[in-house]
Motif scaffolding. Sequence first.
Motif, short mmCIF file in Angstrom:
data_model
loop_
_atom_site.label_atom_id
_atom_site.label_comp_id
_atom_site.label_asym_id
_atom_site.label_seq_id
_atom_site.Cartn_x
_atom_site.Cartn_y
_atom_site.Cartn_z
N SER A 3 0.82 -1.21 0.00
CA SER A 3 0.00 0.00 0.00
C SER A 3 0.85 1.26 0.00
O SER A 3 0.45 2.28 -0.55
N THR A 4 2.03 1.22 0.62
CA THR A 4 2.92 2.37 0.58
C THR A 4 4.32 1.93 0.17
O THR A 4 4.74 0.80 0.42
N LYS A 121 1.69 14.70 -0.78
CA LYS A 121 1.30 13.30 -0.61
C LYS A 121 2.44 12.43 -0.06
O LYS A 121 2.32 11.22 -0.03
N ALA A 135 5.39 7.11 0.63
CA ALA A 135 4.25 7.64 -0.13
C ALA A 135 3.50 6.47 -0.75
O ALA A 135 4.00 5.34 -0.79
N LYS A 136 2.29 6.74 -1.25
CA LYS A 136 1.49 5.70 -1.90
C LYS A 136 1.93 5.46 -3.35
O LYS A 136 1.65 4.42 -3.91
N SER A 137 2.62 6.43 -3.93
CA SER A 137 3.01 6.34 -5.33
C SER A 137 4.53 6.36 -5.48
O SER A 137 5.21 7.20 -4.89
N LYS A 138 5.06 5.46 -6.29
CA LYS A 138 6.50 5.45 -6.57
C LYS A 138 6.92 6.71 -7.33
O LYS A 138 8.04 7.19 -7.18
N ASP A 139 6.01 7.24 -8.15
CA ASP A 139 6.31 8.45 -8.91
C ASP A 139 6.58 9.63 -7.98
O ASP A 139 7.48 10.44 -8.23
N ASP A 140 5.81 9.73 -6.90
CA ASP A 140 6.03 10.80 -5.92
C ASP A 140 7.41 10.65 -5.28
O ASP A 140 8.12 11.64 -5.09
N GLN A 142 10.06 9.22 -6.56
CA GLN A 142 11.09 9.58 -7.53
C GLN A 142 11.17 11.09 -7.73
O GLN A 142 12.25 11.64 -7.93
#
Length: 163
Positions: A3-4, A121, A135-140, A142
């Motif tokens: 999830s994270t 986020k 974070a919940k997103s790998k893009d965030d 990076q």
Amino acid sequence: MASTFSFDIVSDFDRQELVNAIDQTVREIQARYDLKDTKTVLELGEESIVVNTDSEFTLDAVHTLLQTKAAKRNLSLKIFDYGKIESASGNRVRQEIKLKQGISQEVAKQITKLIREEFKKVQGSIQGDAVRVSAKSKDDLQGVMQHLKQEDWPVALQFTNYR
């Protein structure tokens, strides 16, 4: 699927690469005509390097050599904290170069504050001498890495445990 996602921001260096850089520096000192007879000694301790040489001029040359060899071995020059130059016995000079490891509390607070302000986020938390970013997103994550790489920090930053 998790999830994270998270990674750690640390300030560390490869000790074996540092040993190799110092070894190469000593070899070049022994081979160079202008430094051969200076009886320059580099001693690697647990948390510092001690340079003992015959003058401040040769000390500057040793600094340049050490920095060049360290850079070729992908070591950041920010790990070196040069102490004051002291007089040693026999008209020689001595200098202690402390090796910086770990992120200080002040720098860690600056990093987490920057993450809070720039990335809504993403969470940053201080864990000893490292900072955990999640974070919940790998893009965030990076995006945080790219932003931190663009800043000029007083310590060398590495990103580990990316998951």
